[in-house]
Design an enzyme around this catalytic site. Structure first.
Site, short mmCIF file in Angstrom:
data_model
loop_
_atom_site.label_atom_id
_atom_site.label_comp_id
_atom_site.label_asym_id
_atom_site.label_seq_id
_atom_site.Cartn_x
_atom_site.Cartn_y
_atom_site.Cartn_z
N THR A 13 0.80 -1.23 0.00
CA THR A 13 0.00 0.00 0.00
C THR A 13 0.84 1.29 0.00
O THR A 13 0.40 2.27 -0.62
CB THR A 13 -1.04 0.02 1.15
OG1 THR A 13 -0.42 -0.47 2.33
CG2 THR A 13 -2.25 -0.82 0.82
N TRP A 22 -3.86 -3.63 -23.14
CA TRP A 22 -3.56 -2.68 -22.06
C TRP A 22 -4.77 -2.47 -21.15
O TRP A 22 -4.65 -2.41 -19.91
CB TRP A 22 -3.16 -1.36 -22.72
CG TRP A 22 -2.46 -0.35 -21.88
CD1 TRP A 22 -2.85 0.13 -20.67
CD2 TRP A 22 -1.24 0.34 -22.22
NE1 TRP A 22 -1.97 1.09 -20.23
CE2 TRP A 22 -0.97 1.23 -21.16
CE3 TRP A 22 -0.39 0.31 -23.31
CZ2 TRP A 22 0.13 2.08 -21.18
CZ3 TRP A 22 0.70 1.16 -23.31
CH2 TRP A 22 0.96 2.03 -22.25
N ARG A 48 -6.99 -4.34 -20.20
CA ARG A 48 -7.28 -5.42 -19.27
C ARG A 48 -6.78 -5.12 -17.86
O ARG A 48 -7.20 -5.74 -16.90
CB ARG A 48 -6.67 -6.74 -19.78
CG ARG A 48 -7.21 -7.20 -21.11
CD ARG A 48 -8.71 -7.43 -21.07
NE ARG A 48 -9.05 -8.36 -20.02
CZ ARG A 48 -8.91 -9.69 -20.12
NH1 ARG A 48 -8.50 -10.23 -21.24
NH2 ARG A 48 -9.22 -10.48 -19.11
N TYR A 76 -9.74 8.80 -26.43
CA TYR A 76 -10.15 9.67 -27.53
C TYR A 76 -11.45 9.12 -28.11
O TYR A 76 -11.55 7.90 -28.36
CB TYR A 76 -9.03 9.62 -28.58
CG TYR A 76 -9.17 10.54 -29.76
CD1 TYR A 76 -8.74 11.86 -29.69
CD2 TYR A 76 -9.66 10.06 -30.97
CE1 TYR A 76 -8.82 12.69 -30.80
CE2 TYR A 76 -9.75 10.88 -32.07
CZ TYR A 76 -9.33 12.19 -31.98
OH TYR A 76 -9.41 13.01 -33.07
N HIS A 84 2.71 -3.71 -11.26
CA HIS A 84 2.05 -4.95 -11.67
C HIS A 84 1.95 -5.00 -13.20
O HIS A 84 2.26 -6.02 -13.83
CB HIS A 84 0.67 -5.02 -11.02
CG HIS A 84 -0.11 -6.26 -11.35
ND1 HIS A 84 0.28 -7.52 -10.93
CD2 HIS A 84 -1.24 -6.44 -12.07
CE1 HIS A 84 -0.59 -8.41 -11.38
NE2 HIS A 84 -1.51 -7.78 -12.09
N ARG A 94 3.95 -6.71 -18.55
CA ARG A 94 4.07 -6.23 -19.95
C ARG A 94 5.49 -5.87 -20.36
O ARG A 94 5.72 -5.70 -21.57
CB ARG A 94 3.13 -5.03 -20.16
CG ARG A 94 1.67 -5.32 -19.87
CD ARG A 94 1.13 -6.47 -20.72
NE ARG A 94 -0.29 -6.69 -20.44
CZ ARG A 94 -1.05 -7.56 -21.09
NH1 ARG A 94 -0.54 -8.33 -22.03
NH2 ARG A 94 -2.33 -7.71 -20.78
C1 LIG Z 1 1.51 -12.70 -21.51
C2 LIG Z 1 0.02 -12.48 -21.28
C3 LIG Z 1 -0.91 -13.22 -21.97
C4 LIG Z 1 -2.29 -13.01 -21.76
N1 LIG Z 1 -3.20 -13.74 -22.47
C5 LIG Z 1 -4.53 -13.52 -22.32
C6 LIG Z 1 -5.52 -14.26 -23.07
O1 LIG Z 1 -5.18 -15.12 -23.86
N2 LIG Z 1 -6.84 -13.96 -22.87
C7 LIG Z 1 -7.24 -13.01 -21.98
O2 LIG Z 1 -8.45 -12.79 -21.84
N3 LIG Z 1 -6.34 -12.32 -21.25
C8 LIG Z 1 -5.01 -12.54 -21.40
N4 LIG Z 1 -4.11 -11.80 -20.67
C9 LIG Z 1 -4.61 -10.77 -19.74
C10 LIG Z 1 -4.51 -11.25 -18.27
O3 LIG Z 1 -5.32 -12.40 -18.06
C11 LIG Z 1 -4.97 -10.11 -17.32
O4 LIG Z 1 -6.30 -9.79 -17.62
C12 LIG Z 1 -4.12 -8.88 -17.47
O5 LIG Z 1 -2.75 -9.20 -17.44
C13 LIG Z 1 -4.45 -7.90 -16.36
O6 LIG Z 1 -3.99 -8.45 -15.15
P1 LIG Z 1 -4.71 -8.16 -13.77
O7 LIG Z 1 -6.13 -8.58 -13.82
O8 LIG Z 1 -3.85 -8.79 -12.71
O9 LIG Z 1 -4.56 -6.56 -13.70
P2 LIG Z 1 -5.54 -5.48 -13.07
O10 LIG Z 1 -6.87 -5.52 -13.73
O11 LIG Z 1 -4.79 -4.18 -13.07
O12 LIG Z 1 -5.74 -5.95 -11.61
C14 LIG Z 1 -4.67 -5.92 -10.68
C15 LIG Z 1 -5.04 -6.83 -9.55
O13 LIG Z 1 -6.18 -6.29 -8.89
C16 LIG Z 1 -7.05 -7.33 -8.51
N5 LIG Z 1 -8.34 -7.17 -9.19
C17 LIG Z 1 -8.65 -6.24 -10.13
N6 LIG Z 1 -9.95 -6.35 -10.47
C18 LIG Z 1 -10.45 -7.36 -9.76
C19 LIG Z 1 -11.71 -7.98 -9.68
N7 LIG Z 1 -12.75 -7.56 -10.38
N8 LIG Z 1 -11.87 -9.01 -8.85
C20 LIG Z 1 -10.85 -9.45 -8.10
N9 LIG Z 1 -9.62 -8.92 -8.11
C21 LIG Z 1 -9.42 -7.90 -8.94
C22 LIG Z 1 -6.36 -8.64 -8.87
O14 LIG Z 1 -5.59 -9.06 -7.80
C23 LIG Z 1 -5.44 -8.23 -9.99
O15 LIG Z 1 -4.32 -9.08 -10.14
C24 LIG Z 1 -2.73 -12.01 -20.84
C25 LIG Z 1 -1.77 -11.27 -20.14
C26 LIG Z 1 -0.42 -11.48 -20.35
C27 LIG Z 1 0.58 -10.64 -19.60
#
Ligand SMILES: Cc1cc2nc3c(=O)[nH]c(=O)nc-3n(C[C@H](O)[C@H](O)[C@H](O)COP(=O)(O)OP(=O)(O)OC[C@H]3O[C@@H](n4cnc5c(N)ncnc54)[C@H](O)[C@@H]3O)c2cc1C
Length: 302
Positions: free
Chosen positions: A89, A110, A112, A121, A218, A223
Protein backbone atom coordinates in the site's frame (compact mmCIF):
# COMPACT_ATOMS: atom_id res chain seq x y z
CA UNK A 1 5.87 10.37 -34.01
CA UNK A 2 2.21 11.39 -34.38
CA UNK A 3 2.37 14.94 -33.04
CA UNK A 4 1.46 17.98 -35.12
CA UNK A 5 3.52 21.21 -35.01
CA UNK A 6 0.68 22.78 -32.97
CA UNK A 7 0.79 19.97 -30.40
CA UNK A 8 4.58 20.21 -30.17
CA UNK A 9 4.25 23.98 -29.62
CA UNK A 10 1.71 23.37 -26.82
CA UNK A 11 4.12 20.96 -25.15
CA UNK A 12 7.00 23.43 -25.51
CA UNK A 13 4.84 26.16 -23.95
CA UNK A 14 3.94 23.95 -20.98
CA UNK A 15 7.59 23.11 -20.49
CA UNK A 16 8.68 26.73 -20.65
CA UNK A 17 6.73 27.81 -17.59
CA UNK A 18 7.84 26.59 -14.13
CA UNK A 19 5.36 26.86 -11.25
CA UNK A 20 6.42 27.17 -7.61
CA UNK A 21 4.87 24.59 -5.28
CA UNK A 22 5.06 23.39 -1.69
CA UNK A 23 4.42 19.82 -2.85
CA UNK A 24 7.20 17.26 -2.99
CA UNK A 25 8.59 17.03 -6.51
CA UNK A 26 10.87 14.43 -8.06
CA UNK A 27 13.59 16.05 -10.20
CA UNK A 28 14.06 12.88 -12.26
CA UNK A 29 10.51 12.93 -13.60
CA UNK A 30 10.28 16.72 -13.84
CA UNK A 31 12.78 16.38 -16.70
CA UNK A 32 10.28 14.14 -18.56
CA UNK A 33 7.11 16.16 -17.92
CA UNK A 34 4.95 16.67 -21.02
CA UNK A 35 7.64 15.39 -23.44
CA UNK A 36 6.41 12.69 -25.85
CA UNK A 37 8.66 9.63 -25.98
CA UNK A 38 8.26 7.88 -29.35
CA UNK A 39 7.11 4.25 -29.38
CA UNK A 40 6.47 2.12 -32.50
CA UNK A 41 5.96 4.01 -35.76
CA UNK A 42 3.42 6.67 -34.70
CA UNK A 43 2.91 6.09 -30.98
CA UNK A 44 4.22 7.78 -27.88
CA UNK A 45 4.08 7.91 -24.10
CA UNK A 46 4.27 11.18 -22.25
CA UNK A 47 4.00 12.08 -18.58
CA UNK A 48 1.22 14.58 -18.01
CA UNK A 49 1.35 14.65 -14.21
CA UNK A 50 2.57 12.71 -11.20
CA UNK A 51 2.24 12.66 -7.44
CA UNK A 52 4.83 11.53 -4.89
CA UNK A 53 8.40 10.34 -4.88
CA UNK A 54 10.52 7.76 -3.04
CA UNK A 55 10.19 9.77 0.17
CA UNK A 56 6.38 9.72 -0.11
CA UNK A 57 6.48 5.90 0.00
CA UNK A 58 8.52 5.98 3.22
CA UNK A 59 6.37 8.76 4.63
CA UNK A 60 3.25 6.63 4.16
CA UNK A 61 4.91 3.49 5.50
CA UNK A 62 5.91 5.34 8.66
CA UNK A 63 2.77 7.48 8.73
CA UNK A 64 5.15 10.33 9.47
CA UNK A 65 4.81 14.10 9.46
CA UNK A 66 8.10 14.74 7.68
CA UNK A 67 9.81 13.59 4.52
CA UNK A 68 10.09 9.92 5.38
CA UNK A 69 13.05 8.39 7.13
CA UNK A 70 16.05 10.26 8.45
CA UNK A 71 18.56 9.32 5.76
CA UNK A 72 18.68 8.38 2.11
CA UNK A 73 20.09 4.91 2.96
CA UNK A 74 17.19 4.33 5.34
CA UNK A 75 14.71 5.29 2.63
CA UNK A 76 16.21 2.84 0.17
CA UNK A 77 16.42 0.06 2.74
CA UNK A 78 12.82 0.59 3.84
CA UNK A 79 11.55 0.60 0.24
CA UNK A 80 13.42 -2.61 -0.52
CA UNK A 81 11.97 -4.18 2.62
CA UNK A 82 8.44 -3.14 1.65
CA UNK A 83 8.83 -4.54 -1.86
CA UNK A 84 10.44 -7.77 -0.64
CA UNK A 85 7.64 -8.44 1.81
CA UNK A 86 4.72 -7.44 -0.45
CA UNK A 87 3.83 -4.51 1.79
CA UNK A 88 2.27 -2.78 -1.19
CA UNK A 89 0.00 0.00 0.00
CA UNK A 90 2.77 2.61 0.54
CA UNK A 91 3.51 2.34 -3.20
CA UNK A 92 -0.11 3.27 -3.92
CA UNK A 93 0.65 6.75 -2.51
CA UNK A 94 2.49 7.63 -5.73
CA UNK A 95 0.54 8.17 -8.93
CA UNK A 96 1.34 8.94 -12.53
CA UNK A 97 -0.82 10.23 -15.38
CA UNK A 98 0.29 9.31 -18.88
CA UNK A 99 -0.91 10.32 -22.32
CA UNK A 100 -0.43 7.32 -24.59
CA UNK A 101 -0.89 6.95 -28.32
CA UNK A 102 -1.12 3.28 -29.27
CA UNK A 103 -2.58 0.91 -31.87
CA UNK A 104 -6.07 -0.37 -31.01
CA UNK A 105 -4.90 -4.01 -30.74
CA UNK A 106 -2.32 -2.92 -28.14
CA UNK A 107 -4.99 -0.88 -26.34
CA UNK A 108 -7.12 -4.04 -26.06
CA UNK A 109 -4.34 -5.77 -24.11
CA UNK A 110 -3.56 -2.68 -22.06
CA UNK A 111 -7.17 -2.02 -21.00
CA UNK A 112 -7.28 -5.42 -19.27
CA UNK A 113 -5.37 -3.75 -16.45
CA UNK A 114 -8.44 -2.60 -14.59
CA UNK A 115 -6.80 -0.84 -11.69
CA UNK A 116 -6.17 2.37 -13.64
CA UNK A 117 -8.29 5.34 -14.69
CA UNK A 118 -8.71 5.78 -18.42
CA UNK A 119 -10.17 8.34 -20.75
CA UNK A 120 -9.93 7.48 -24.45
CA UNK A 121 -10.15 9.67 -27.53
CA UNK A 122 -13.74 9.49 -28.77
CA UNK A 123 -14.14 8.10 -32.29
CA UNK A 124 -17.88 8.83 -31.96
CA UNK A 125 -17.13 12.52 -31.59
CA UNK A 126 -13.88 12.95 -33.54
CA UNK A 127 -12.42 11.67 -36.78
CA UNK A 128 -9.52 9.30 -36.27
CA UNK A 129 -6.20 10.19 -37.94
CA UNK A 130 -4.89 8.20 -40.89
CA UNK A 131 -2.23 6.49 -38.81
CA UNK A 132 -1.68 2.77 -38.78
CA UNK A 133 0.92 0.59 -37.13
CA UNK A 134 2.92 -1.16 -39.81
CA UNK A 135 5.60 -3.34 -38.20
CA UNK A 136 9.23 -2.80 -39.12
CA UNK A 137 10.42 -5.68 -41.37
CA UNK A 138 12.39 -7.30 -38.53
CA UNK A 139 9.14 -7.62 -36.53
CA UNK A 140 7.16 -9.32 -39.28
CA UNK A 141 7.53 -12.83 -37.91
CA UNK A 142 6.05 -16.29 -38.41
CA UNK A 143 3.76 -18.04 -35.92
CA UNK A 144 5.88 -19.66 -33.21
CA UNK A 145 6.01 -23.46 -33.35
CA UNK A 146 6.65 -23.84 -29.62
CA UNK A 147 4.39 -21.11 -28.24
CA UNK A 148 0.83 -20.79 -29.53
CA UNK A 149 0.75 -17.29 -28.09
CA UNK A 150 3.87 -15.95 -29.78
CA UNK A 151 5.97 -15.39 -32.84
CA UNK A 152 8.99 -17.21 -34.21
CA UNK A 153 11.51 -16.45 -36.94
CA UNK A 154 11.29 -13.29 -39.01
CA UNK A 155 9.55 -13.71 -42.35
CA UNK A 156 11.87 -13.34 -45.28
CA UNK A 157 11.98 -12.36 -48.92
CA UNK A 158 8.87 -12.30 -51.05
CA UNK A 159 6.55 -13.43 -48.22
CA UNK A 160 7.66 -10.57 -45.94
CA UNK A 161 7.23 -8.02 -48.74
CA UNK A 162 3.77 -9.40 -49.59
CA UNK A 163 2.61 -9.30 -45.95
CA UNK A 164 3.78 -5.72 -45.49
CA UNK A 165 2.12 -4.71 -48.74
CA UNK A 166 -1.19 -6.31 -47.66
CA UNK A 167 -1.06 -4.54 -44.28
CA UNK A 168 -0.45 -1.17 -45.92
CA UNK A 169 -2.99 -1.65 -48.74
CA UNK A 170 -5.78 -2.89 -46.43
CA UNK A 171 -5.19 -0.04 -43.97
CA UNK A 172 -5.24 2.54 -46.76
CA UNK A 173 -8.37 1.09 -48.36
CA UNK A 174 -10.23 0.87 -45.04
CA UNK A 175 -9.34 4.47 -44.19
CA UNK A 176 -10.31 5.71 -47.66
CA UNK A 177 -13.72 4.05 -47.23
CA UNK A 178 -14.05 5.48 -43.69
CA UNK A 179 -13.45 8.97 -45.04
CA UNK A 180 -15.79 8.41 -47.94
CA UNK A 181 -18.60 7.14 -45.64
CA UNK A 182 -18.41 10.07 -43.19
CA UNK A 183 -18.04 12.68 -45.92
CA UNK A 184 -21.03 15.05 -46.21
CA UNK A 185 -20.16 16.16 -49.71
CA UNK A 186 -23.18 15.27 -51.85
CA UNK A 187 -24.51 12.79 -49.25
CA UNK A 188 -25.87 12.67 -45.69
CA UNK A 189 -22.65 11.20 -44.30
CA UNK A 190 -22.58 8.14 -42.06
CA UNK A 191 -22.24 8.76 -38.30
CA UNK A 192 -18.61 8.53 -37.09
CA UNK A 193 -19.64 6.04 -34.41
CA UNK A 194 -20.71 3.65 -37.19
CA UNK A 195 -18.09 4.38 -39.83
CA UNK A 196 -15.27 3.51 -37.41
CA UNK A 197 -16.32 -0.15 -37.32
CA UNK A 198 -14.67 -0.51 -40.72
CA UNK A 199 -11.24 0.47 -39.39
CA UNK A 200 -8.60 -2.18 -38.70
CA UNK A 201 -7.10 -2.92 -35.29
CA UNK A 202 -3.75 -1.39 -36.25
CA UNK A 203 -5.20 2.14 -36.32
CA UNK A 204 -3.91 4.38 -33.54
CA UNK A 205 -6.01 5.56 -30.63
CA UNK A 206 -5.03 7.75 -27.67
CA UNK A 207 -5.84 7.88 -24.02
CA UNK A 208 -5.00 9.41 -20.70
CA UNK A 209 -4.06 6.65 -18.28
CA UNK A 210 -3.66 7.29 -14.57
CA UNK A 211 -2.42 4.60 -12.21
CA UNK A 212 -0.79 4.28 -8.82
CA UNK A 213 2.75 2.97 -8.53
CA UNK A 214 1.79 -0.40 -7.05
CA UNK A 215 -0.53 -1.20 -9.93
CA UNK A 216 1.89 0.31 -12.44
CA UNK A 217 4.55 -2.11 -11.20
CA UNK A 218 2.05 -4.95 -11.67
CA UNK A 219 1.43 -3.77 -15.25
CA UNK A 220 5.17 -3.44 -15.93
CA UNK A 221 5.92 -6.85 -14.41
CA UNK A 222 3.52 -8.44 -16.91
CA UNK A 223 4.07 -6.23 -19.95
CA UNK A 224 7.82 -5.54 -19.80
CA UNK A 225 8.30 -9.29 -19.57
CA UNK A 226 9.71 -11.29 -22.48
CA UNK A 227 6.39 -13.20 -22.73
CA UNK A 228 4.45 -10.02 -23.48
CA UNK A 229 3.80 -9.16 -27.11
CA UNK A 230 6.54 -6.95 -28.55
CA UNK A 231 4.13 -4.15 -29.43
CA UNK A 232 2.98 -3.63 -25.82
CA UNK A 233 6.38 -4.49 -24.36
CA UNK A 234 8.02 -1.50 -26.04
CA UNK A 235 5.54 0.81 -24.30
CA UNK A 236 6.21 -0.87 -20.96
CA UNK A 237 9.96 -0.57 -21.47
CA UNK A 238 9.63 3.13 -22.20
CA UNK A 239 7.55 3.61 -19.05
CA UNK A 240 10.19 1.68 -17.06
CA UNK A 241 12.78 4.31 -18.02
CA UNK A 242 10.51 7.10 -16.78
CA UNK A 243 9.73 5.29 -13.51
CA UNK A 244 13.45 4.63 -12.92
CA UNK A 245 14.03 8.39 -13.04
CA UNK A 246 10.92 9.22 -11.01
CA UNK A 247 11.33 6.85 -8.02
CA UNK A 248 14.84 5.38 -8.34
CA UNK A 249 14.75 3.44 -5.05
CA UNK A 250 11.32 1.94 -5.70
CA UNK A 251 12.24 1.08 -9.28
CA UNK A 252 15.50 -0.53 -8.12
CA UNK A 253 13.53 -2.64 -5.62
CA UNK A 254 11.02 -3.54 -8.34
CA UNK A 255 13.82 -4.69 -10.67
CA UNK A 256 15.38 -6.73 -7.87
CA UNK A 257 12.31 -8.37 -6.32
CA UNK A 258 9.83 -8.51 -9.22
CA UNK A 259 11.16 -7.92 -12.73
CA UNK A 260 14.35 -9.92 -12.34
CA UNK A 261 12.96 -12.33 -9.74
CA UNK A 262 11.21 -15.68 -10.16
CA UNK A 263 8.56 -17.39 -8.07
CA UNK A 264 9.07 -21.09 -7.40
CA UNK A 265 6.28 -23.49 -6.53
CA UNK A 266 6.61 -25.52 -3.34
CA UNK A 267 7.63 -28.59 -5.36
CA UNK A 268 10.13 -26.62 -7.47
CA UNK A 269 11.68 -25.18 -4.31
CA UNK A 270 11.92 -28.69 -2.91
CA UNK A 271 13.70 -29.76 -6.13
CA UNK A 272 16.26 -26.97 -5.69
CA UNK A 273 16.86 -28.04 -2.10
CA UNK A 274 17.31 -31.67 -3.18
CA UNK A 275 19.74 -30.59 -5.93
CA UNK A 276 21.74 -28.55 -3.41
CA UNK A 277 22.04 -31.67 -1.29
CA UNK A 278 23.60 -33.41 -4.31
CA UNK A 279 20.63 -35.46 -5.52
CA UNK A 280 20.55 -36.11 -9.32
CA UNK A 281 17.00 -35.19 -10.28
CA UNK A 282 15.11 -36.03 -13.44
CA UNK A 283 11.68 -34.86 -14.47
CA UNK A 284 10.28 -38.23 -13.45
CA UNK A 285 11.71 -38.06 -9.92
CA UNK A 286 11.12 -34.31 -9.49
CA UNK A 287 7.37 -34.40 -8.90
CA UNK A 288 6.98 -31.69 -11.57
CA UNK A 289 5.10 -31.98 -14.85
CA UNK A 290 7.19 -31.95 -18.04
CA UNK A 291 6.32 -28.32 -18.64
CA UNK A 292 7.08 -27.31 -15.04
CA UNK A 293 10.40 -29.15 -15.23
CA UNK A 294 11.31 -27.29 -18.45
CA UNK A 295 10.35 -23.99 -16.83
CA UNK A 296 12.41 -24.71 -13.69
CA UNK A 297 15.36 -25.71 -15.89
CA UNK A 298 15.05 -22.41 -17.79
CA UNK A 299 14.94 -20.44 -14.52
CA UNK A 300 18.01 -22.22 -13.13
CA UNK A 301 20.01 -21.87 -16.35
CA UNK A 302 19.10 -18.17 -16.61
C1 LIG B 1 1.51 -12.70 -21.51
C2 LIG B 1 0.02 -12.48 -21.28
C3 LIG B 1 -0.91 -13.22 -21.97
C4 LIG B 1 -2.29 -13.01 -21.76
N1 LIG B 1 -3.20 -13.74 -22.47
C5 LIG B 1 -4.53 -13.52 -22.32
C6 LIG B 1 -5.52 -14.26 -23.07
O1 LIG B 1 -5.18 -15.12 -23.86
N2 LIG B 1 -6.84 -13.96 -22.87
C7 LIG B 1 -7.24 -13.01 -21.98
O2 LIG B 1 -8.45 -12.79 -21.84
N3 LIG B 1 -6.34 -12.32 -21.25
C8 LIG B 1 -5.01 -12.54 -21.40
N4 LIG B 1 -4.11 -11.80 -20.67
C9 LIG B 1 -4.61 -10.77 -19.74
C10 LIG B 1 -4.51 -11.25 -18.27
O3 LIG B 1 -5.32 -12.40 -18.06
C11 LIG B 1 -4.97 -10.11 -17.32
O4 LIG B 1 -6.30 -9.79 -17.62
C12 LIG B 1 -4.12 -8.88 -17.47
O5 LIG B 1 -2.75 -9.20 -17.44
C13 LIG B 1 -4.45 -7.90 -16.36
O6 LIG B 1 -3.99 -8.45 -15.15
P1 LIG B 1 -4.71 -8.16 -13.77
O7 LIG B 1 -6.13 -8.58 -13.82
O8 LIG B 1 -3.85 -8.79 -12.71
O9 LIG B 1 -4.56 -6.56 -13.70
P2 LIG B 1 -5.54 -5.48 -13.07
O10 LIG B 1 -6.87 -5.52 -13.73
O11 LIG B 1 -4.79 -4.18 -13.07
O12 LIG B 1 -5.74 -5.95 -11.61
C14 LIG B 1 -4.67 -5.92 -10.68
C15 LIG B 1 -5.04 -6.83 -9.55
O13 LIG B 1 -6.18 -6.29 -8.89
C16 LIG B 1 -7.05 -7.33 -8.51
N5 LIG B 1 -8.34 -7.17 -9.19
C17 LIG B 1 -8.65 -6.24 -10.13
N6 LIG B 1 -9.95 -6.35 -10.47
C18 LIG B 1 -10.45 -7.36 -9.76
C19 LIG B 1 -11.71 -7.98 -9.68
N7 LIG B 1 -12.75 -7.56 -10.38
N8 LIG B 1 -11.87 -9.01 -8.85
C20 LIG B 1 -10.85 -9.45 -8.10
N9 LIG B 1 -9.62 -8.92 -8.11
C21 LIG B 1 -9.42 -7.90 -8.94
C22 LIG B 1 -6.36 -8.64 -8.87
O14 LIG B 1 -5.59 -9.06 -7.80
C23 LIG B 1 -5.44 -8.23 -9.99
O15 LIG B 1 -4.32 -9.08 -10.14
C24 LIG B 1 -2.73 -12.01 -20.84
C25 LIG B 1 -1.77 -11.27 -20.14
C26 LIG B 1 -0.42 -11.48 -20.35
C27 LIG B 1 0.58 -10.64 -19.60
Amino acid sequence: MGLSPDQLAEIAELRSEARPTLRATAPGIEAHLYEARPVLDHGFVRVVDYMGDDAAICQAARVSYGRGTKSVQNDEGLIRYLMRHWHSTPFEMCEIKLHVKLPVFVARQWIRHRTANVNEYSARYSILDREFYIPAPEHVAAQSEVNNQGRGATLEGEEAARVLEMLKADSTRAYDNYQSMISTEGQQGLARELARMNLPANIYTQWYWKVDLHNLFHFLRLRADAHAQYEIRVYAEEICKVVADWVPFAYGAFEEYRLGAQTLSATALDCVRRMLKGEELTQETSGLTKREWRELDAVLKG
